[in-house]
Structures are given as structure tokens and as C-alpha cells.
Scaffold this motif. Structure first.
Motif, PDB file in Angstrom:
ATOM      1  N   ARG A 243       0.840  -1.196   0.000  1.00  0.00           N
ATOM      2  CA  ARG A 243       0.000   0.000   0.000  1.00  0.00           C
ATOM      3  C   ARG A 243       0.876   1.246   0.000  1.00  0.00           C
ATOM      4  O   ARG A 243       2.004   1.226   0.489  1.00  0.00           O
ATOM      5  N   VAL A 244       0.378   2.339  -0.536  1.00  0.00           N
ATOM      6  CA  VAL A 244       1.112   3.598  -0.592  1.00  0.00           C
ATOM      7  C   VAL A 244       0.439   4.612   0.322  1.00  0.00           C
ATOM      8  O   VAL A 244      -0.766   4.868   0.196  1.00  0.00           O
ATOM      9  N   ARG A 245       1.195   5.177   1.243  1.00  0.00           N
ATOM     10  CA  ARG A 245       0.688   6.247   2.105  1.00  0.00           C
ATOM     11  C   ARG A 245       1.497   7.518   1.835  1.00  0.00           C
ATOM     12  O   ARG A 245       2.741   7.486   1.832  1.00  0.00           O
ATOM     13  N   ILE A 246       0.798   8.622   1.607  1.00  0.00           N
ATOM     14  CA  ILE A 246       1.453   9.902   1.313  1.00  0.00           C
ATOM     15  C   ILE A 246       1.116  10.874   2.432  1.00  0.00           C
ATOM     16  O   ILE A 246      -0.051  11.040   2.808  1.00  0.00           O
ATOM     17  N   TYR A 247       2.154  11.511   2.965  1.00  0.00           N
ATOM     18  CA  TYR A 247       1.965  12.417   4.102  1.00  0.00           C
ATOM     19  C   TYR A 247       2.311  13.840   3.685  1.00  0.00           C
ATOM     20  O   TYR A 247       3.379  14.091   3.113  1.00  0.00           O
ATOM     21  N   ARG A 248       1.404  14.756   3.989  1.00  0.00           N
ATOM     22  CA  ARG A 248       1.561  16.155   3.592  1.00  0.00           C
ATOM     23  C   ARG A 248       1.473  17.084   4.792  1.00  0.00           C
ATOM     24  O   ARG A 248       0.808  16.784   5.782  1.00  0.00           O
ATOM     25  N   LYS A 249       2.143  18.216   4.653  1.00  0.00           N
ATOM     26  CA  LYS A 249       2.016  19.315   5.609  1.00  0.00           C
ATOM     27  C   LYS A 249       2.031  20.602   4.826  1.00  0.00           C
ATOM     28  O   LYS A 249       2.913  20.816   3.988  1.00  0.00           O
ATOM     29  N   ASN A 250       1.055  21.452   5.082  1.00  0.00           N
ATOM     30  CA  ASN A 250       0.940  22.708   4.323  1.00  0.00           C
ATOM     31  C   ASN A 250       0.933  22.436   2.818  1.00  0.00           C
ATOM     32  O   ASN A 250       1.598  23.130   2.039  1.00  0.00           O
ATOM     33  N   HIS A 251       0.206  21.378   2.445  1.00  0.00           N
ATOM     34  CA  HIS A 251       0.033  20.990   1.034  1.00  0.00           C
ATOM     35  C   HIS A 251       1.320  20.501   0.391  1.00  0.00           C
ATOM     36  O   HIS A 251       1.384  20.363  -0.837  1.00  0.00           O
ATOM     37  N   GLN A 252       2.350  20.216   1.183  1.00  0.00           N
ATOM     38  CA  GLN A 252       3.613  19.715   0.653  1.00  0.00           C
ATOM     39  C   GLN A 252       3.838  18.275   1.109  1.00  0.00           C
ATOM     40  O   GLN A 252       3.650  17.951   2.281  1.00  0.00           O
ATOM     41  N   ILE A 253       4.254  17.413   0.178  1.00  0.00           N
ATOM     42  CA  ILE A 253       4.556  16.021   0.525  1.00  0.00           C
ATOM     43  C   ILE A 253       5.921  15.976   1.210  1.00  0.00           C
ATOM     44  O   ILE A 253       6.914  16.433   0.644  1.00  0.00           O
ATOM     45  N   TYR A 254       5.960  15.430   2.424  1.00  0.00           N
ATOM     46  CA  TYR A 254       7.251  15.332   3.122  1.00  0.00           C
ATOM     47  C   TYR A 254       7.661  13.883   3.395  1.00  0.00           C
ATOM     48  O   TYR A 254       8.788  13.622   3.804  1.00  0.00           O
ATOM     49  N   LYS A 255       6.750  12.942   3.144  1.00  0.00           N
ATOM     50  CA  LYS A 255       7.097  11.537   3.341  1.00  0.00           C
ATOM     51  C   LYS A 255       6.144  10.653   2.564  1.00  0.00           C
ATOM     52  O   LYS A 255       4.944  10.946   2.455  1.00  0.00           O
ATOM     53  N   ILE A 256       6.694   9.562   2.009  1.00  0.00           N
ATOM     54  CA  ILE A 256       5.884   8.531   1.362  1.00  0.00           C
ATOM     55  C   ILE A 256       6.303   7.188   1.955  1.00  0.00           C
ATOM     56  O   ILE A 256       7.493   6.916   2.112  1.00  0.00           O
ATOM     57  N   THR A 257       5.319   6.364   2.284  1.00  0.00           N
ATOM     58  CA  THR A 257       5.603   5.043   2.845  1.00  0.00           C
ATOM     59  C   THR A 257       4.920   3.970   2.021  1.00  0.00           C
ATOM     60  O   THR A 257       3.724   4.069   1.719  1.00  0.00           O
ATOM     61  N   LEU A 258       5.674   2.954   1.627  1.00  0.00           N
ATOM     62  CA  LEU A 258       5.142   1.779   0.967  1.00  0.00           C
ATOM     63  C   LEU A 258       5.074   0.668   2.013  1.00  0.00           C
ATOM     64  O   LEU A 258       6.093   0.312   2.614  1.00  0.00           O
ATOM     65  N   ILE A 259       3.867   0.127   2.252  1.00  0.00           N
ATOM     66  CA  ILE A 259       3.655  -0.788   3.362  1.00  0.00           C
ATOM     67  C   ILE A 259       3.248  -2.168   2.845  1.00  0.00           C
ATOM     68  O   ILE A 259       2.241  -2.320   2.164  1.00  0.00           O
ATOM     69  N   LYS A 260       4.052  -3.171   3.184  1.00  0.00           N
ATOM     70  CA  LYS A 260       3.691  -4.548   2.893  1.00  0.00           C
ATOM     71  C   LYS A 260       2.861  -5.119   4.045  1.00  0.00           C
ATOM     72  O   LYS A 260       2.707  -4.486   5.086  1.00  0.00           O
ATOM     73  N   ARG A 261       2.381  -6.329   3.826  1.00  0.00           N
ATOM     74  CA  ARG A 261       1.676  -6.994   4.912  1.00  0.00           C
ATOM     75  C   ARG A 261       2.616  -7.227   6.085  1.00  0.00           C
ATOM     76  O   ARG A 261       3.831  -7.286   5.921  1.00  0.00           O
ATOM     77  N   HIS A 262       2.021  -7.363   7.274  1.00  0.00           N
ATOM     78  CA  HIS A 262       2.811  -7.536   8.490  1.00  0.00           C
ATOM     79  C   HIS A 262       3.743  -8.742   8.347  1.00  0.00           C
ATOM     80  O   HIS A 262       3.349  -9.793   7.835  1.00  0.00           O
ATOM     81  N   HIS A 263       4.984  -8.580   8.776  1.00  0.00           N
ATOM     82  CA  HIS A 263       6.032  -9.614   8.753  1.00  0.00           C
ATOM     83  C   HIS A 263       6.598  -9.864   7.351  1.00  0.00           C
ATOM     84  O   HIS A 263       7.442 -10.752   7.188  1.00  0.00           O
ATOM     85  N   CYS A 264       6.143  -9.121   6.342  1.00  0.00           N
ATOM     86  CA  CYS A 264       6.721  -9.249   5.000  1.00  0.00           C
ATOM     87  C   CYS A 264       7.789  -8.176   4.821  1.00  0.00           C
ATOM     88  O   CYS A 264       7.477  -6.979   4.764  1.00  0.00           O
ATOM     89  N   LEU A 265       9.043  -8.584   4.755  1.00  0.00           N
ATOM     90  CA  LEU A 265      10.144  -7.640   4.678  1.00  0.00           C
ATOM     91  C   LEU A 265      10.456  -7.294   3.227  1.00  0.00           C
ATOM     92  O   LEU A 265      10.098  -8.019   2.289  1.00  0.00           O
ATOM     93  N   TRP A 266      11.162  -6.196   3.067  1.00  0.00           N
ATOM     94  CA  TRP A 266      11.539  -5.735   1.738  1.00  0.00           C
ATOM     95  C   TRP A 266      12.862  -6.375   1.310  1.00  0.00           C
ATOM     96  O   TRP A 266      13.827  -6.396   2.071  1.00  0.00           O
ATOM     97  N   ARG A 267      12.877  -6.872   0.051  1.00  0.00           N
ATOM     98  CA  ARG A 267      14.113  -7.440  -0.508  1.00  0.00           C
ATOM     99  C   ARG A 267      14.976  -6.320  -1.085  1.00  0.00           C
ATOM    100  O   ARG A 267      14.457  -5.284  -1.503  1.00  0.00           O
ATOM    101  N   GLU A 268      16.262  -6.562  -1.127  1.00  0.00           N
ATOM    102  CA  GLU A 268      17.188  -5.523  -1.574  1.00  0.00           C
ATOM    103  C   GLU A 268      16.913  -5.117  -3.017  1.00  0.00           C
ATOM    104  O   GLU A 268      17.009  -3.936  -3.361  1.00  0.00           O
ATOM    105  N   GLN A 269      16.576  -6.069  -3.881  1.00  0.00           N
ATOM    106  CA  GLN A 269      16.307  -5.719  -5.278  1.00  0.00           C
ATOM    107  C   GLN A 269      15.067  -4.843  -5.414  1.00  0.00           C
ATOM    108  O   GLN A 269      14.980  -3.996  -6.315  1.00  0.00           O
ATOM    109  N   GLU A 270      14.102  -5.011  -4.503  1.00  0.00           N
ATOM    110  CA  GLU A 270      12.916  -4.155  -4.517  1.00  0.00           C
ATOM    111  C   GLU A 270      13.284  -2.729  -4.109  1.00  0.00           C
ATOM    112  O   GLU A 270      12.794  -1.754  -4.692  1.00  0.00           O
ATOM    113  N   CYS A 271      14.150  -2.618  -3.102  1.00  0.00           N
ATOM    114  CA  CYS A 271      14.605  -1.283  -2.683  1.00  0.00           C
ATOM    115  C   CYS A 271      15.377  -0.598  -3.805  1.00  0.00           C
ATOM    116  O   CYS A 271      15.222   0.621  -4.029  1.00  0.00           O
TER     117      CYS A 271
END
Length: 540
Positions: free
Chosen positions: A426-454
Motif C-alpha cells: 500500500r502507498v501512504r502519502i503524508y503532507r504538511k501545508n500541502h507539501q509532501i514530506y514523506k511517502i511510505t510503501l507498506i507490505k503486509r505484516h512480517h513481510c520484509l523488503w528485498r534488496e532488489q525491490e529497494c
């Protein structure tokens, strides 16, 4: 600049306590013995009026076998020493059985008589006075002991407290920690007569009280070169490098600086705090300051605290534990306390619930969004200087806060969304004063990110100049070059203080950026199990 540290031990070998394990509790000093002790300490204080400047002495610590605080001449002598301009700290080991008001009055008059005698000068040297208070469960209780500690702190005296690490006393010492003022460090000394190793559970319990306890169990090898800025003086003028070192063939009252402070040991290891805590390479100097032998934390201009895994267990919601809440509230009265988290603002405040008011501000999203709540006086001055405005990176809201939003520029959101769908994130986008300051890509719980995906995400963001890192099942995207250390520097700049004057506390790699910036850094690997806790100066 720090001077040399002198520890002194007189002839006194009597105590008013009757602890079962202590040999000095069974001795009652005669009048002649007490007079001999008084004369030796007066002679030592007389010598310091010349030798403090000659030897560049900055601190004097009285470490008696008996209870020196019961005798007037020790308070008079400490007052005399505190009046010397070369001396920054004077201290005394004690069981706290003395009268606070009476003894501080003696100290005040003695320091004023030798130093400034202007109206209002009484009590002005108390800031130099350091009390090492030892808790004896056989002779007092947590309520009485903590109350006397509180009175001393409120009287302007620097203080640490501690006890021997007797496993059966863990519940009592935990209670004592809760009752002491939060800025009073409670140390735990290893129990020499335990005749077995501490269990892992016991070590974790004592480490939760004293983050330096593990160091007590791992005495460093002796090193002569680390002990040239201190010495231990006996009543007859005999000199050693520390309390357990070999006596040198020189006397305090006749020897030169080269002879007195020349390295000589005779021990294989520095087996107690007075031995290892006074070494030049003691890592705790970042926390205890220039004179760590007193075991009293230095005073910080600001404190930065990680949230998840540090203040609360990983994933915890619903506010802070009650003990943590009380301590933070008390610390906030001493200096500003800030949150420093990789979480976005909305998630961090949600975790804290109603406890957000305990913090003067925060570093959110590892520096993506930085907040400082200001007093109206500070903000008014800034407005008069013309430094506020929505067009700059620094923003004011209602004249009560200052903030910096480090926005993500030209991020290919559609490409990130398509990639996230392929890896079931899932993609979560965080804004402050209409500016994006962080984006988070969230996998299911306990599913870690592989280096090639990063790596694929970094390729997508190559033109955007973003920083990418992972935390458990989350892939975090913030502005290039940002981390918690950047946020710390930003807040320190607004406050007009140096990061060297601050303390940071964290539990993982993302927090180490604060450690590279702050004057001291405390690492807590696992919430509630402070087994690898340590302070260090600008860790790399």
C-alpha cells in the motif's frame, strides 16, 4: 576546561549506621581519633589553597570509609574548597543521614567567608557541591531517602543516588527509582559477595534502573596512560592514582606534579567505579561531563527521544506508561524535551494520545517535518526581526510555533503506485501545508523488503533525489540528505544552542544519526530490556 580530580580519604572509620555487612558500622571512634581525622582534613584543605592552582585541580571528592557528613569539619572544608576559583566541583560520599538545613548552612558560611562576602552571597557555591548518596535498605526506606534527595536537589545541590545490586532488592530499588526525582541518576554497583553470576533477568532488571550497570560487570583492563589527570590522597599524604592503585613513593605535601600524577597502578583491571569512572577514556564522560567520578549527569539544554521501541514498545498505542509520563513532565521543567521519530506527524501523535503536550516539539519523518513550539515572547521577537513567512521553508502558526517542511520534489507517484501494486504494498502519502514530506510503501505484516525491490524504488526516484530506507515491513521515502540528526540541528539552531549541549535516546540504526550530532547518545536496543545501554560521545 576540566582540571584534575583529587579524591581524599581521611582517618575516619566510624559510621552511625549498623549495616550487617559493613565493618565500619561496628567501630565507634574515640574523641582522639576524630580529632586526628579533623586535623588531617584541615591540613589537606590548607594545602589545596596553593596546590589547586599549581596542579590545575578542578575537583575534590571526599570518599571516606566512615560517615563524614556527620562531622562539621567536612562541611567547613568543602565550603573552603568550593570558594577557590580554580575548583569547579567538590563532593562527598554519604548515607544522607545528616541534617540538610544545618549542614548546608555550615557549607554556605564557610564558602562565603573564604570567597565572596557580599550581601546575598550565601548559597552561591552550592552549584559546586556534589553529593554521592548511597541507599542502605537495612537502615532507611525509599520514601525517606527519596524525600531527602528531593530536598537537596531543591536546595541547589547536585546529586546522584545508588545502591549495591542485591538481587533480592530489585523490587525495592525499582520503587526507589520511581520515587526519586527523574533527573537524579540512580546507579547500581555490583555485589562483590554474590558468589555467582547475575542471571540475565537480574541484569535486565538492574539495567532498566541503571543504564551503566553492564559496565559494572565488565571491568576494563588497567591502563596507566588513562590516569594522569587524577590522584587519590590518603590522610597521611600518601598518594595513589585511584582508590585501588598501588601507593606511590611520594607524598602529597612534598611531591611535585610530575611525581604525584605520574602513572603507577599495580592492578590488572579497574574493578570499581571510582577506578574506571575517573579514567580519561571513560565513555560516560559524554553523559557525566568533565568530572564523571561524581556520577552526576551533566545538565543538557535539550533532550531528544525516539518513540517506538524507546518510549513505548514497538506498535504500542494509547499513550505513554504512567511512570514515563511523570518523568517526562518533570524533565520538561528542567529543559525542553523533543520527540524524534521516523513516523509522520499524524501517526506519532496518534501513538501518544493526550501526551503530546509533554513535548516542546518534534522531528517527524526522520527530519522530513520539524516542529518547535515557542513562547509568545520568542515568536514576537522573530516577527519583529522579519524572519517569518509562508514563502520560506520556516513557517509560523498563530504566533506559537515554528516549523520546517522538507518537501519531496518531482516524485513519480504513478510509477511508485504501479510498483507497489506489483509487490502487494500500500502507498501512504503524508503532507504538511500541502507539501509532501514523506511517502511510505507498506507490505503486509512480517513481510520484509528485498534488496532488489529497494533498488528498483531508488531507480524510480533517481531524478528526485530522495532518501530510501526500510523499517520492518515499511519502505520509507523522505528528502535527500535528511535524517534525525538534521532535524536535531534545525531545532538547536532555532533555540540558539549547540547540539553538543543535548542528549539523544534511541533504539535502532535510524537513531544513530542523532548520536553523531548530540553531545551524548543513549542506545536502548529493546524496550524494557536495557541490557546493552550505553552513552557515547559522537558515535560513528
Amino acid at each position: 576546561m576540566a582540571g584534575k580530580t583529587i579524591s581524599y580519604r581521611g582517618y575516619l572509620k566510624s559510621c552511625n549506621y549498623s549495616c550487617s555487612y559493613c565493618p565500619f558500622s561496628k567501630h565507634r571512634a574515640s574523641v582522639s581519633e576524630l580529632e586526628k581525622d579533623r586535623q588531617s582534613f584541615v591540613r589537606f584543605c590548607d594545602s589545596m589553597e596553593n596546590r589547586a592552582a599549581e596542579f590545575s585541580v578542578g575537583a575534590v571528592f571526599v570518599v571516606p570509609y566512615g560517615e563524614a557528613s556527620l562531622h562539621r569539619w567536612y562541611w567547613e572544608g568543602l565550603g573552603r574548597l568550593a570558594a577557590l576559583p580554580e575548583i569547579h566541583r567538590v563532593g562527598l560520599q554519604t548515607n544522607l543521614s545528616f541534617s540538610v538545613e544545618k549542614c548546608l548552612e555550615i557549607f554556605d558560611f564557610s564558602s562565603a567567608a573564604r570567597g565572596e562576602s557580599k550581601p546575598g552571597s550565601l548559597g552561591r557555591k552550592r552549584d559546586k557541591l556534589c553529593i554521592w548518596a548511597t541507599f542502605h535498605p537495612e537502615m532507611t526506606d525509599a520514601d525517606a531517602f527519596s524525600e531527602k534527595c528531593r530536598r537537596l536537589v531543591e536546595s541547589g545541590v547536585r546529586l546522584c543516588a545508588g545502591a549495591v545490586g542485591v538481587p533480592q532488592n530489585i523490587p525495592l530499588l525499582t520503587l526507589l527509582r520511581e520515587k526519586l526525582p527523574p533527573d537524579v541518576y540512580l546507579w547500581i554497583n555490583k555485589m562483590d559477595g554474590l558468589e555467582r553470576n547475575y542471571t540475565e533477568k537480574e541484569k535486565a532488571a538492574f539495567s532498566a534502573i541503571d543504564p551503566f550497570f553492564e559496565r559494572e560487570l565488565n571491568a576494563p583492563k588497567a591502563d596507566l596512560n588513562m590516569c594522569t589527570d587524577r590522584c587519590f590522597v590518603e590522610a597521611d599524604g600518601g598518594v595513589r592514582s585511584c582508590n585501588i592503585g598501588r601507593t606511590k613513593e611520594v607524598n602529597w605535601y612534598q611531591g611535585s606534579a610530575e611525581e604525584i600524577f605520574g602513572p603507577q597502578c599495580g592492578k590488572k583491571r579497574c574493578s570499581c567505579y571510582l577506578a574506571y569512572g575517573g579514567r580519561a577514556d571513560f565513555a560516560g564522560r559524554a553523559f557525566f561531563g568533565d568530572y564523571p567520578v561524581f556520577r552526576i549527569p551533566k545538565r543538557y539544554s535539550a533532550i531528544f527521544l525516539d518513540l517506538d521501541g524507546t518510549l513505548v514498545p514497538e506498535g504500542h498505542r494509547g499513550g505513554l506508561p504512567e511512570v514515563t509520563r511523570r518523568r517526562l513532565a518533570a524533565l520538561g521543567e528542567k529543559c525542553p524535551v523533543f520527540l524524534a521519530t521516523s513516523m509522520p506527524e499524524e501517526e506519532a501523535w496518534k501513538r501518544l494520545g493526550g501526551d503530546r503536550e509533554l513535548f516542546r516539539g518534534a522531528v517527524f519523518a526522520s527530519g522530513g517535518y520539524v516542529l518547535l513550539r515557542e513562547s509568545r515572547e520568542e515568536t514576537k521577537a522573530d516577527h519583529e526581526d522579519g524572519v517569518c513567512g509562508e514563502e520560506s521553508n520556516v513557517v509560523r502558526e498563530d504566533g506559537t510555533c515554528r516549523e520546517a517542511v522538507h518537501s519531496l520534489e518531482a516524485v513519480p507517484l504513478s510509477g511508485l503506485t504501479e510498483f507497489a501494486e506489483r509487490v502487494r504494498a500500500r502507498v501512504r502519502i503524508y503532507r504538511k501545508n500541502h507539501q509532501i514530506y514523506k511517502i511510505t510503501l507498506i507490505k503486509r505484516h512480517h513481510c520484509l523488503w528485498r534488496e532488489q525491490e529497494c533498488e528498483r524504488v531508488r531507480e524510480l526516484l533517481a531524478q528526485s533525489g530522495c532518501r530510501v530506507f526500510t523499517e520492518n515491513n515499511c519502505l520509507q521515502i523522505i528528502g535527500k540528505g535528511l535524517d534525525k540528526g538534521v532535524g536535531v540541528r534545525e531545532i538547536c539552531g532555532w533555540l540558539g544552542i549547540s547540539p553538543e549541549e543535548t542528549l539523544a535516546v534511541g533504539n535502532d540504526r535510524e537513531d544513530e544519526a542523532m548520536g553523531r550530532v548530540c553531545g551524548a547518545y543513549l542506545r536502548i536496543p529493546v524496550f524494557g530490556e536495557v541490557s546493552d545501554c550505553h552513552f557515547r560521545k559522537n558515535p560513528i
